[in-house]
Design a protein around this motif. Structure first.
Motif, PDB file in Angstrom:
ATOM      1  N   ALA A 147     -43.285  29.086  89.320  1.00  0.00           N
ATOM      2  CA  ALA A 147     -43.015  28.816  87.904  1.00  0.00           C
ATOM      3  C   ALA A 147     -41.638  29.349  87.548  1.00  0.00           C
ATOM      4  O   ALA A 147     -41.041  30.116  88.311  1.00  0.00           O
ATOM      5  N   LEU A 148     -41.152  28.941  86.373  1.00  0.00           N
ATOM      6  CA  LEU A 148     -39.825  29.352  85.914  1.00  0.00           C
ATOM      7  C   LEU A 148     -39.907  29.968  84.523  1.00  0.00           C
ATOM      8  O   LEU A 148     -40.708  29.528  83.692  1.00  0.00           O
ATOM      9  N   ILE A 149     -39.020  30.931  84.287  1.00  0.00           N
ATOM     10  CA  ILE A 149     -38.777  31.397  82.916  1.00  0.00           C
ATOM     11  C   ILE A 149     -37.291  31.170  82.661  1.00  0.00           C
ATOM     12  O   ILE A 149     -36.446  31.660  83.432  1.00  0.00           O
ATOM     13  N   ILE A 150     -36.970  30.402  81.635  1.00  0.00           N
ATOM     14  CA  ILE A 150     -35.571  30.165  81.293  1.00  0.00           C
ATOM     15  C   ILE A 150     -35.243  30.994  80.052  1.00  0.00           C
ATOM     16  O   ILE A 150     -35.892  30.854  79.009  1.00  0.00           O
ATOM     17  N   VAL A 151     -34.257  31.874  80.208  1.00  0.00           N
ATOM     18  CA  VAL A 151     -33.842  32.771  79.124  1.00  0.00           C
ATOM     19  C   VAL A 151     -32.419  32.354  78.749  1.00  0.00           C
ATOM     20  O   VAL A 151     -31.491  32.554  79.531  1.00  0.00           O
ATOM     21  N   SER A 152     -32.263  31.759  77.586  1.00  0.00           N
ATOM     22  CA  SER A 152     -30.950  31.162  77.313  1.00  0.00           C
ATOM     23  C   SER A 152     -30.506  31.314  75.862  1.00  0.00           C
ATOM     24  O   SER A 152     -31.316  31.212  74.942  1.00  0.00           O
ATOM     25  N   PRO A 153     -29.196  31.462  75.678  1.00  0.00           N
ATOM     26  CA  PRO A 153     -28.669  31.407  74.311  1.00  0.00           C
ATOM     27  C   PRO A 153     -28.581  29.964  73.827  1.00  0.00           C
ATOM     28  O   PRO A 153     -28.859  29.021  74.583  1.00  0.00           O
ATOM     29  N   GLU A 154     -28.191  29.847  72.576  1.00  0.00           N
ATOM     30  CA  GLU A 154     -27.963  28.533  71.955  1.00  0.00           C
ATOM     31  C   GLU A 154     -26.459  28.400  71.748  1.00  0.00           C
ATOM     32  O   GLU A 154     -25.834  29.322  71.222  1.00  0.00           O
ATOM     33  N   SER A 213     -35.321  33.034  74.195  1.00  0.00           N
ATOM     34  CA  SER A 213     -33.921  33.034  73.766  1.00  0.00           C
ATOM     35  C   SER A 213     -33.638  34.250  72.884  1.00  0.00           C
ATOM     36  O   SER A 213     -34.534  34.766  72.216  1.00  0.00           O
ATOM     37  N   VAL A 214     -32.381  34.660  72.917  1.00  0.00           N
ATOM     38  CA  VAL A 214     -31.898  35.728  72.032  1.00  0.00           C
ATOM     39  C   VAL A 214     -30.599  35.267  71.414  1.00  0.00           C
ATOM     40  O   VAL A 214     -29.798  34.602  72.079  1.00  0.00           O
ATOM     41  N   ALA A 215     -30.370  35.663  70.157  1.00  0.00           N
ATOM     42  CA  ALA A 215     -29.077  35.419  69.520  1.00  0.00           C
ATOM     43  C   ALA A 215     -28.816  36.500  68.482  1.00  0.00           C
ATOM     44  O   ALA A 215     -29.759  37.063  67.915  1.00  0.00           O
ATOM     45  N   PRO A 216     -27.550  36.765  68.220  1.00  0.00           N
ATOM     46  CA  PRO A 216     -27.233  37.715  67.159  1.00  0.00           C
ATOM     47  C   PRO A 216     -27.599  37.172  65.778  1.00  0.00           C
ATOM     48  O   PRO A 216     -27.792  37.933  64.844  1.00  0.00           O
ATOM     49  N   GLY A 217     -27.706  35.878  65.633  1.00  0.00           N
ATOM     50  CA  GLY A 217     -27.995  35.251  64.343  1.00  0.00           C
ATOM     51  C   GLY A 217     -29.478  35.234  64.004  1.00  0.00           C
ATOM     52  O   GLY A 217     -30.316  35.715  64.769  1.00  0.00           O
ATOM     53  N   PHE A 232     -31.320  45.526  70.795  1.00  0.00           N
ATOM     54  CA  PHE A 232     -30.897  46.013  72.110  1.00  0.00           C
ATOM     55  C   PHE A 232     -30.024  47.254  71.915  1.00  0.00           C
ATOM     56  O   PHE A 232     -29.243  47.310  70.961  1.00  0.00           O
ATOM     57  N   ASP A 233     -30.175  48.202  72.838  1.00  0.00           N
ATOM     58  CA  ASP A 233     -29.337  49.400  72.770  1.00  0.00           C
ATOM     59  C   ASP A 233     -27.869  48.996  72.922  1.00  0.00           C
ATOM     60  O   ASP A 233     -27.514  48.243  73.819  1.00  0.00           O
ATOM     61  N   LEU A 288     -39.418  32.484  89.007  1.00  0.00           N
ATOM     62  CA  LEU A 288     -37.953  32.502  89.027  1.00  0.00           C
ATOM     63  C   LEU A 288     -37.422  32.581  87.598  1.00  0.00           C
ATOM     64  O   LEU A 288     -37.842  31.812  86.725  1.00  0.00           O
ATOM     65  N   VAL A 289     -36.487  33.495  87.373  1.00  0.00           N
ATOM     66  CA  VAL A 289     -35.903  33.662  86.035  1.00  0.00           C
ATOM     67  C   VAL A 289     -34.486  33.080  86.038  1.00  0.00           C
ATOM     68  O   VAL A 289     -33.629  33.506  86.821  1.00  0.00           O
ATOM     69  N   ILE A 290     -34.270  32.094  85.174  1.00  0.00           N
ATOM     70  CA  ILE A 290     -32.960  31.437  85.061  1.00  0.00           C
ATOM     71  C   ILE A 290     -32.333  31.882  83.748  1.00  0.00           C
ATOM     72  O   ILE A 290     -32.941  31.730  82.683  1.00  0.00           O
ATOM     73  N   CYS A 291     -31.127  32.434  83.821  1.00  0.00           N
ATOM     74  CA  CYS A 291     -30.446  32.855  82.598  1.00  0.00           C
ATOM     75  C   CYS A 291     -29.369  31.835  82.244  1.00  0.00           C
ATOM     76  O   CYS A 291     -28.558  31.460  83.094  1.00  0.00           O
ATOM     77  N   GLY A 292     -29.346  31.417  80.993  1.00  0.00           N
ATOM     78  CA  GLY A 292     -28.403  30.391  80.546  1.00  0.00           C
ATOM     79  C   GLY A 292     -27.033  30.930  80.190  1.00  0.00           C
ATOM     80  O   GLY A 292     -26.129  30.148  79.905  1.00  0.00           O
ATOM     81  N   SER A 293     -26.857  32.246  80.205  1.00  0.00           N
ATOM     82  CA  SER A 293     -25.556  32.829  79.856  1.00  0.00           C
ATOM     83  C   SER A 293     -24.895  33.419  81.090  1.00  0.00           C
ATOM     84  O   SER A 293     -25.556  34.069  81.902  1.00  0.00           O
ATOM     85  N   LEU A 294     -23.592  33.218  81.209  1.00  0.00           N
ATOM     86  CA  LEU A 294     -22.834  33.769  82.336  1.00  0.00           C
ATOM     87  C   LEU A 294     -22.059  35.019  81.915  1.00  0.00           C
ATOM     88  O   LEU A 294     -21.401  35.646  82.729  1.00  0.00           O
ATOM     89  N   ARG A 295     -22.157  35.371  80.660  1.00  0.00           N
ATOM     90  CA  ARG A 295     -21.360  36.452  80.084  1.00  0.00           C
ATOM     91  C   ARG A 295     -21.819  37.818  80.608  1.00  0.00           C
ATOM     92  O   ARG A 295     -23.027  38.070  80.700  1.00  0.00           O
ATOM     93  N   ARG A 296     -20.832  38.673  80.931  1.00  0.00           N
ATOM     94  CA  ARG A 296     -21.179  40.003  81.480  1.00  0.00           C
ATOM     95  C   ARG A 296     -22.080  40.803  80.538  1.00  0.00           C
ATOM     96  O   ARG A 296     -23.078  41.364  80.949  1.00  0.00           O
ATOM     97  N   GLY A 297     -21.755  40.845  79.267  1.00  0.00           N
ATOM     98  CA  GLY A 297     -22.551  41.654  78.329  1.00  0.00           C
ATOM     99  C   GLY A 297     -23.643  40.849  77.634  1.00  0.00           C
ATOM    100  O   GLY A 297     -24.039  41.175  76.512  1.00  0.00           O
ATOM    101  N   SER A 298     -24.129  39.841  78.300  1.00  0.00           N
ATOM    102  CA  SER A 298     -25.074  38.887  77.692  1.00  0.00           C
ATOM    103  C   SER A 298     -26.388  39.532  77.226  1.00  0.00           C
ATOM    104  O   SER A 298     -27.038  40.260  77.992  1.00  0.00           O
ATOM    105  N   TYR A 299     -26.781  39.241  75.998  1.00  0.00           N
ATOM    106  CA  TYR A 299     -28.104  39.661  75.513  1.00  0.00           C
ATOM    107  C   TYR A 299     -29.213  38.944  76.283  1.00  0.00           C
ATOM    108  O   TYR A 299     -30.268  39.513  76.552  1.00  0.00           O
ATOM    109  N   ASN A 300     -28.987  37.679  76.594  1.00  0.00           N
ATOM    110  CA  ASN A 300     -30.033  36.924  77.306  1.00  0.00           C
ATOM    111  C   ASN A 300     -30.228  37.464  78.721  1.00  0.00           C
ATOM    112  O   ASN A 300     -31.358  37.569  79.200  1.00  0.00           O
ATOM    113  N   ALA A 301     -29.108  37.824  79.373  1.00  0.00           N
ATOM    114  CA  ALA A 301     -29.229  38.443  80.702  1.00  0.00           C
ATOM    115  C   ALA A 301     -29.936  39.790  80.574  1.00  0.00           C
ATOM    116  O   ALA A 301     -30.747  40.156  81.437  1.00  0.00           O
TER     117      ALA A 301
END
Ligand SMILES: Cc1cc2nc3c(=O)[nH]c(=O)nc-3n(C[C@H](O)[C@H](O)[C@H](O)COP(=O)(O)O)c2cc1C
Length: 191
Positions: A76-83, A116-120, A157-158, A9-22
């Protein structure tokens, strides 16, 4: 250990439409070993803020039960989340808090890998370390290395499609998922 396909199961920590983590979460099926069947967790967007009074008066909300059931059913789980502010985004932490109060606690003994992914420049790494604390508190079995921490997201990311295009990141994710499969088969009583 056997070699049946693992339900991950993949859990994404961002709800944003254009999310890098999604976007990263969407890239995983193409990078996963054949032993993985990946599926996205239901959204935690509608979860109320955790309050014991609410739990006592109305029980667990339907959405929380659906989220917890998806976790229970997975191998198992994979959590993909921003900070957010050097830590776990509030929505994801709130979801973990709700699930942690359930009788058949869904995270117990569940192997978990983090990304995790971040622009920083730190790639959301600090959220991973805080997640490790909370996930230890709910008795998960945490996968260690390789860590997937993707910094400078705009270059990886493109711009239009948000497809992951950075070969170093792609190779690292493949390595992590292959190692995570071995880890799950080693530590999990279910498989
Ligand atoms: C409330 C908030 C706090 C943030 N704090 C951090 C931070 O501590 N560290 C960081 O690297 N980026 C931080 N950011 C920037 C996020 O990394 C960036 O918005 C990223 O794109 C969010 O992930 P997403 O694209 O998957 O939604 C923050 C963003 C928001 C909205």
């Amino acid at each position: 250990m056997n070699d049946r396909q693992l339900d991950v199961l993949v859990i994404c920590g961002s709800l944003r439409r254009g999310s890098y983590n999604a976007a990263l979460a969407r890239s995983l099926p193409a990078l996963a070993p054949p032993g993985f069947a990946l599926r996205a967790a239901p959204s935690f967007e509608k979860f109320p803020i955790y309050n014991l009074d609410l739990q006592n008066s109305s029980g667990f909300p339907t959405e929380v039960n659906a989220w917890a059931d998806a976790i229970r059913a997975a191998d198992a789980l994979i959590i993909v989340s921003p900070e957010y502010n050097w830590s776990i985004p509030g929505g994801l932490k709130n979801a973990i808090d709700w699930a942690s109060r359930m009788k058949e606690q869904p995270f117990k003994d569940k192997p978990v890998a983090l990304q995790s992914v971040a622009p920083g420049i730190l790639g959301g790494s600090r959220s991973q370390y805080h997640l490790r604390q909370s996930l230890t508190s709910v008795d998960t079995i945490l996968f260690g290395r390789p860590e997937v921490i993707i910094a400078n997201a705009a270059q990886k990311f493109d711009e239009k499609t948000l497809a992951l295009k950075d070969q170093t990141a792609i190779d690292l994710i493949k390595q992590q998922l292959a190692a995570f499969e071995k880890f799950i088969r080693r530590v999990s009583a279910k498989v």
